[in-house]
Design a protein around this motif. Sequence first.
Motif, PDB file in Angstrom:
ATOM      1  N   PHE A  83       0.735  -1.198   0.075  1.00  0.00           N
ATOM      2  CA  PHE A  83       0.014   0.142   0.010  1.00  0.00           C
ATOM      3  C   PHE A  83       0.781   1.266   0.010  1.00  0.00           C
ATOM      4  O   PHE A  83       2.033   1.354   0.444  1.00  0.00           O
ATOM      5  CB  PHE A  83      -0.800  -0.001   1.212  1.00  0.00           C
ATOM      6  CG  PHE A  83      -2.018  -1.166   1.157  1.00  0.00           C
ATOM      7  CD1 PHE A  83      -3.093  -0.835   0.608  1.00  0.00           C
ATOM      8  CD2 PHE A  83      -1.544  -2.337   1.575  1.00  0.00           C
ATOM      9  CE1 PHE A  83      -4.262  -1.811   0.602  1.00  0.00           C
ATOM     10  CE2 PHE A  83      -2.762  -3.178   1.365  1.00  0.00           C
ATOM     11  CZ  PHE A  83      -4.017  -2.930   0.902  1.00  0.00           C
ATOM     12  N   ASN A  85       0.593   3.987   1.877  1.00  0.00           N
ATOM     13  CA  ASN A  85       1.095   4.366   3.128  1.00  0.00           C
ATOM     14  C   ASN A  85       1.510   3.204   3.835  1.00  0.00           C
ATOM     15  O   ASN A  85       1.745   3.287   5.162  1.00  0.00           O
ATOM     16  CB  ASN A  85       0.004   5.247   3.766  1.00  0.00           C
ATOM     17  CG  ASN A  85      -1.270   4.177   4.156  1.00  0.00           C
ATOM     18  OD1 ASN A  85      -1.293   3.157   3.576  1.00  0.00           O
ATOM     19  ND2 ASN A  85      -2.084   4.761   4.930  1.00  0.00           N
ATOM     20  N   ALA A  87       0.503   0.718   5.336  1.00  0.00           N
ATOM     21  CA  ALA A  87      -0.657   0.190   6.128  1.00  0.00           C
ATOM     22  C   ALA A  87      -0.038  -1.140   6.937  1.00  0.00           C
ATOM     23  O   ALA A  87      -0.945  -2.231   6.885  1.00  0.00           O
ATOM     24  CB  ALA A  87      -1.768  -0.493   5.451  1.00  0.00           C
ATOM     25  N   LEU A  88       0.963  -0.741   7.899  1.00  0.00           N
ATOM     26  CA  LEU A  88       1.478  -1.878   8.801  1.00  0.00           C
ATOM     27  C   LEU A  88       0.539  -1.934   9.773  1.00  0.00           C
ATOM     28  O   LEU A  88       0.207  -0.928  10.265  1.00  0.00           O
ATOM     29  CB  LEU A  88       2.886  -1.618   9.084  1.00  0.00           C
ATOM     30  CG  LEU A  88       3.972  -1.565   7.727  1.00  0.00           C
ATOM     31  CD1 LEU A  88       5.142  -1.104   8.193  1.00  0.00           C
ATOM     32  CD2 LEU A  88       4.122  -3.063   7.107  1.00  0.00           C
ATOM     33  N   PHE A  89       0.482  -3.137  10.376  1.00  0.00           N
ATOM     34  CA  PHE A  89      -0.165  -3.200  11.665  1.00  0.00           C
ATOM     35  C   PHE A  89       0.580  -2.557  12.899  1.00  0.00           C
ATOM     36  O   PHE A  89       1.316  -3.216  13.271  1.00  0.00           O
ATOM     37  CB  PHE A  89      -0.547  -4.582  11.911  1.00  0.00           C
ATOM     38  CG  PHE A  89      -1.501  -5.197  10.582  1.00  0.00           C
ATOM     39  CD1 PHE A  89      -2.474  -4.580  10.315  1.00  0.00           C
ATOM     40  CD2 PHE A  89      -0.913  -6.684  10.205  1.00  0.00           C
ATOM     41  CE1 PHE A  89      -3.187  -5.225   9.147  1.00  0.00           C
ATOM     42  CE2 PHE A  89      -1.494  -7.052   8.905  1.00  0.00           C
ATOM     43  CZ  PHE A  89      -2.611  -6.380   8.449  1.00  0.00           C
ATOM     44  N   PRO A  90      -0.010  -1.622  13.412  1.00  0.00           N
ATOM     45  CA  PRO A  90       0.706  -0.840  14.363  1.00  0.00           C
ATOM     46  C   PRO A  90       0.846  -1.600  15.736  1.00  0.00           C
ATOM     47  O   PRO A  90       1.721  -1.329  16.669  1.00  0.00           O
ATOM     48  CB  PRO A  90       0.045   0.417  14.609  1.00  0.00           C
ATOM     49  CG  PRO A  90      -1.381   0.426  14.301  1.00  0.00           C
ATOM     50  CD  PRO A  90      -1.340  -0.726  12.982  1.00  0.00           C
ATOM     51  N   HIS A  91      -0.104  -2.616  16.004  1.00  0.00           N
ATOM     52  CA  HIS A  91      -0.147  -3.291  17.157  1.00  0.00           C
ATOM     53  C   HIS A  91       0.756  -4.610  17.187  1.00  0.00           C
ATOM     54  O   HIS A  91       0.564  -5.434  17.800  1.00  0.00           O
ATOM     55  CB  HIS A  91      -1.385  -3.397  17.475  1.00  0.00           C
ATOM     56  CG  HIS A  91      -2.270  -4.217  16.560  1.00  0.00           C
ATOM     57  ND1 HIS A  91      -2.744  -3.718  15.277  1.00  0.00           N
ATOM     58  CD2 HIS A  91      -2.908  -5.379  16.828  1.00  0.00           C
ATOM     59  CE1 HIS A  91      -3.405  -4.493  14.737  1.00  0.00           C
ATOM     60  NE2 HIS A  91      -3.523  -5.749  15.384  1.00  0.00           N
ATOM     61  N   MET A  92       1.468  -4.815  15.907  1.00  0.00           N
ATOM     62  CA  MET A  92       2.362  -5.876  15.962  1.00  0.00           C
ATOM     63  C   MET A  92       3.634  -5.772  15.656  1.00  0.00           C
ATOM     64  O   MET A  92       4.135  -4.495  15.049  1.00  0.00           O
ATOM     65  CB  MET A  92       1.671  -6.810  14.767  1.00  0.00           C
ATOM     66  CG  MET A  92       0.283  -7.492  14.616  1.00  0.00           C
ATOM     67  SD  MET A  92       0.022  -8.316  13.336  1.00  0.00           S
ATOM     68  CE  MET A  92      -1.776  -8.257  13.544  1.00  0.00           C
ATOM     69  N   MET A 132       8.471  -2.635  17.066  1.00  0.00           N
ATOM     70  CA  MET A 132       7.161  -2.283  16.620  1.00  0.00           C
ATOM     71  C   MET A 132       7.377  -1.430  15.335  1.00  0.00           C
ATOM     72  O   MET A 132       8.409  -0.545  15.226  1.00  0.00           O
ATOM     73  CB  MET A 132       6.346  -1.424  17.750  1.00  0.00           C
ATOM     74  CG  MET A 132       6.117  -2.167  19.057  1.00  0.00           C
ATOM     75  SD  MET A 132       5.272  -3.798  19.043  1.00  0.00           S
ATOM     76  CE  MET A 132       3.637  -3.326  18.541  1.00  0.00           C
ATOM     77  N   SER A 134       6.068   1.188  14.554  1.00  0.00           N
ATOM     78  CA  SER A 134       6.262   2.769  14.880  1.00  0.00           C
ATOM     79  C   SER A 134       7.731   3.016  15.144  1.00  0.00           C
ATOM     80  O   SER A 134       8.081   4.284  15.073  1.00  0.00           O
ATOM     81  CB  SER A 134       5.427   3.144  15.917  1.00  0.00           C
ATOM     82  OG  SER A 134       5.732   2.567  17.008  1.00  0.00           O
ATOM     83  N   ARG A 148       5.996  -8.113   4.026  1.00  0.00           N
ATOM     84  CA  ARG A 148       4.634  -8.638   4.388  1.00  0.00           C
ATOM     85  C   ARG A 148       4.036  -9.287   3.099  1.00  0.00           C
ATOM     86  O   ARG A 148       3.204 -10.264   3.169  1.00  0.00           O
ATOM     87  CB  ARG A 148       4.033  -7.656   5.073  1.00  0.00           C
ATOM     88  CG  ARG A 148       2.668  -8.171   5.645  1.00  0.00           C
ATOM     89  CD  ARG A 148       1.979  -7.085   6.261  1.00  0.00           C
ATOM     90  NE  ARG A 148       1.262  -5.920   5.581  1.00  0.00           N
ATOM     91  CZ  ARG A 148       0.861  -5.051   5.945  1.00  0.00           C
ATOM     92  NH1 ARG A 148       0.660  -4.895   6.998  1.00  0.00           N
ATOM     93  NH2 ARG A 148       0.205  -4.158   5.095  1.00  0.00           N
TER      94      ARG A 148
ATOM     95  N   ASP B 167      -6.800   3.968  10.112  1.00  0.00           N
ATOM     96  CA  ASP B 167      -6.653   3.875   8.668  1.00  0.00           C
ATOM     97  C   ASP B 167      -7.283   2.545   8.367  1.00  0.00           C
ATOM     98  O   ASP B 167      -7.254   1.382   8.651  1.00  0.00           O
ATOM     99  CB  ASP B 167      -5.453   3.485   8.710  1.00  0.00           C
ATOM    100  CG  ASP B 167      -4.796   3.561   7.504  1.00  0.00           C
ATOM    101  OD1 ASP B 167      -5.336   3.654   6.333  1.00  0.00           O
ATOM    102  OD2 ASP B 167      -3.452   3.236   7.274  1.00  0.00           O
ATOM    103  N   LEU B 170      -5.757  -0.513   6.772  1.00  0.00           N
ATOM    104  CA  LEU B 170      -5.294  -1.532   7.587  1.00  0.00           C
ATOM    105  C   LEU B 170      -6.221  -2.733   7.493  1.00  0.00           C
ATOM    106  O   LEU B 170      -5.462  -3.935   7.492  1.00  0.00           O
ATOM    107  CB  LEU B 170      -5.207  -1.069   9.053  1.00  0.00           C
ATOM    108  CG  LEU B 170      -4.222  -0.107   9.452  1.00  0.00           C
ATOM    109  CD1 LEU B 170      -4.361   0.280  11.070  1.00  0.00           C
ATOM    110  CD2 LEU B 170      -2.782  -0.620   9.328  1.00  0.00           C
ATOM    111  N   GLN B 192      -7.114  -2.406  17.328  1.00  0.00           N
ATOM    112  CA  GLN B 192      -7.128  -0.937  17.375  1.00  0.00           C
ATOM    113  C   GLN B 192      -8.082  -0.426  18.042  1.00  0.00           C
ATOM    114  O   GLN B 192      -7.811   0.905  18.288  1.00  0.00           O
ATOM    115  CB  GLN B 192      -7.011  -0.676  15.643  1.00  0.00           C
ATOM    116  CG  GLN B 192      -5.946  -1.464  14.918  1.00  0.00           C
ATOM    117  CD  GLN B 192      -4.637  -0.403  15.126  1.00  0.00           C
ATOM    118  OE1 GLN B 192      -4.576   0.883  14.937  1.00  0.00           O
ATOM    119  NE2 GLN B 192      -3.778  -1.263  15.658  1.00  0.00           N
TER     120      GLN B 192
END
Lengths: 356, 273
Positions: A83, A85, A87-92, A132, A134, A148, B167, B170, B192
């Motif tokens: 993608f 931007n 679109a990486l999963f921020p909670h992983m 992470m 971020s 990914r 987002d 996601l 999220q």
Amino acid sequence: MIEISGLSKTFGLGANAFTALDDINVEIRQNEFFTLLGPSGCGKTTLLRSIAGFVDPTSGSLTIEGQDVLPLPPYARPVNTVFQNYALFPHMTVAQNIGFGLEMQDRPKAEIKQVVGEMLELVQMAPMADRMTSQISGGQQQRVALARALAPRPKVLLLDEPLSALDFKLRKEMQIELKRLQSETGITFVFVTHDQEEALTMSDRIAVMSSGRILQIGGPKDIYDHPAERFVADFIGDTNFLEATLQSVAGEVATVTLPSGKTVAARAVQGGGQSGAVTLAVRPEHAVLTKESGLLDGVLENIVYFGTDTHYHITLDGGSAFVVRKQNQPNTGEGFEVGDKVGVSFEAGVGQVLRD
Amino acid sequence: MAKSRAFDVRRQTGFVPIALLCFLVLYLPIILLVVYSFNKGESIAIWEGFSWQWYVKAWQNEKVQDATILSLIIATSASLIATSAAVMAALATTRTRGFRGYTFVFALINQPLMIPEIVTAVALLIFFAMIKVATGYTGLMYLIIAHSAFCIPFAYMPIRARLQGMDLNLEQAGADLYGTPWRVFRRVTLPQLWPGVLAGSMLAFVISLDDVVITEFVKSAGQDTLPTYMLGQMRRVITPEVNAISTALLAISVALVIAFYLLSKGGTQTNRE
């Protein structure tokens, strides 16, 4: 590999209807780096999202390796997307992100671990596996997004302007990196960009798009040297347009008469007419400037120095403008000065007749 | 920044005194309430010295105990039910294509915020009375259903805000990577959404815990929650016991509000370690 025929997409209804894709026909080959190039709003992203399954085309067909994928939801299609931007999963973590696709495919844990390890090596992110997303830089996020999408070994990788968020130097690096990944993995890449230089340097073939249509498909050199339409010639690189008269066409060779009255051989365009008024495209670096009279004559209006090369702006007899680009050589005073009467020439077959 | 100073509200005449007055009106009574909960005497207006006795009395009062347990049961159930409904409502109003009557649905969800509470209370009283006659059931479910209903909009707001800020790519990335809709929801959306869900459920919990009007109308005999018990007490003799219970409730609310604030603040940084 991917066969698209008659694909159209209209958003909205009635007076508000907007045609994003208009009768798209294209065949993308196995293991090809295929680029969709065009200005924003030309439909290139809509086409990519149609392949991914996020856009439902209004009509037409789309097959991947012979299989009709239009009825399939995104998660059932053998394609993965990088993608714009990321679109990486921020909670992983980085590793969890890369393993997500395999996990969703219910692959065995040992296999996931192994493939994630390989992918981390492939994009040189192994030391960052437990960070992470971020906590890593933009360029690193880009690599993770690539890994990914590559991890489940899709048949096709879709890339939606993945380099546009990177700074110039990083972008150059990633262009080379992407080419390397494509040849190492043997996966078909479909790449969307509005950057003509990016398209020319990376692609095996380019489809130039405008207003929902594909105007021309060809290799980078083909597209650059032999644009078929004015839009293509204008969008990719700089071009001089000359109003000329087509005398005759014999195969690929067209004989045209220039505004100066002189006649030159040019390249004919497929599907063009046999005679009459045409536009001739000549690249600035394909023309030479002389002190003597040439194919065209005019007055030197301006000289712009660019370091690697110099642009000579000429006003032709008859009033139209023409630019000649010349690569700079060491210690050569060219001897041209603003106000000089000059001649412009180009070899037979260099000019390209455009389809109007 | 001379330019921005021209619009600085603090420079308006009387701004500071008015602001101070507002805070005073808001908080002085509460401070007094807390102070008198520690009163030694029986009066809620004459200070006779410090003591914990009203807290002890309230703690040992069986009616207060029963009311507290009932309040907690109702608030917990209502908060759980309302939050689940709110998550679904929020998903339906942010993750679907615009549909006919969207505004109407939105208004329906937020209805309890706009309709006077007394109207809802009377309506529920009559409606439940009909059911009571028909079924003979007089249990707790009436209160739990009523509380769940008016808590939904409070749970819905923070969840919807969180979803809107998320987002969309996601979820698309999840679908692109072979995640079925349910698995994408479980693995991508819900983690999220979690701060919003927690915040919404806490808000619903506090709102339910605090409710008097609807509870008073809907409750069957003997079903006193803490607020309705206190209301009943006020009709007889007012002792600082009421102050003590109020102060305890206040402490719980403040704690939840702080937690709510921290959670929603943590929500803006999408990452937890």
